[in-house]
Motif scaffolding. Structure first.
Motif: not given
Length: 225
Positions: A27-28, A30-32, A34-35, A38, A41-42, A45-46
């Motif tokens: 998820s880290g 993916a967050a990096q 996708l966002s 921010d 926001l990362q 999500e994480n």
């Protein structure tokens, strides 16, 4: 021939810790992606992904074994809930599971199977954060186990970790096996190997503080599963 209970518990800890690390690191990543602009926001999500997967994994594996954390296992041993031999097996399984989880996650996201993290973490504030995070986790886990509904443990732990990502300066690693595994992914959730020893030491300190508070607040002993 039936499989020995300790083997079943070891497998559950290995699989559960692998999925937990996959959720944290995956998820880290993916967050990096996708966002990318921010960081807040990362982290959101994480933290949501980590809290959610903990609820799911604990509900699924609790009938067998669902600590996924050497500190929690060591506190269980301190409380007399398992033998030293069983604790050693479970801790080894948790560490192995974390390593399996991080390698699989790196491969899922088309990265090198192992990429040593360069994300240095430390300082007195973050180290204190690890003591606080781990102390709270121990209290939540073993306090929830004393409730009338044991299934609340999953919700309590998942909710606590999701929140602790935000209220602790270290983003609540609170788990030596996961901390070690996160050295092998040079991504959002990674940690430089040089930062691991002080983090793990503070997690163990938090475990001791949490266990002491448990004995004070809950003098009635838990029964071994």
């Amino acid at each position: 021939m039936s499989v020995p209970h300790v083997v079943r518990r070891g497998v559950a800890e290995l699989v559960g810790t692998a999925f937990l690390v996959a959720a944290v690191v995956g998820s880290g990543i993916a967050a990096q992606r996708l966002s990318p602009d921010d960081v807040g926001l990362q982290l959101l999500e994480n933290s949501i992904a980590t809290g959610a997967v903990l609820v799911a994994l604990i509900l699924a594996l609790q009938p067998v074994s669902a600590s996924f954390n050497p500190v929690v296992t060591l506190v269980e041993r301190t409380l007399g809930l398992m033998t030293t031999g069983t604790a050693a097996v479970l801790v080894a399984a948790q560490v192995a599971g974390g390593l399996v989880g991080v390698v699989l996650t790196n491969l899922m996201f088309d990265l090198d199977a192992v990429s040593v993290s360069t994300h240095e973490r430390g300082g007195s504030g973050q180290l204190l954060g690890e003591v606080v995070a781990t102390t709270g986790l121990v209290l939540v886990v073993f306090g929830s186990l004393r409730s009338a509904r044991v299934d609340t443990v999953a919700l309590a732990v998942g909710g606590y970790i999701a929140a602790a990502y935000w209220f602790t300066s270290s983003t609540s690693f609170a788990n030596p096996a996961v901390t070690l595994a996160r050295t092998l992914s040079d991504t959002f959730a990674g940690i430089d190997p040089s930062s691991v020893p002080p983090f793990v030491l503070m997690q163990l300190v938090g475990g001791v503080v949490g266990a002491a508070l448990l004995r004070l607040l809950h003098p009635r002993p838990l029964e071994a599963p």
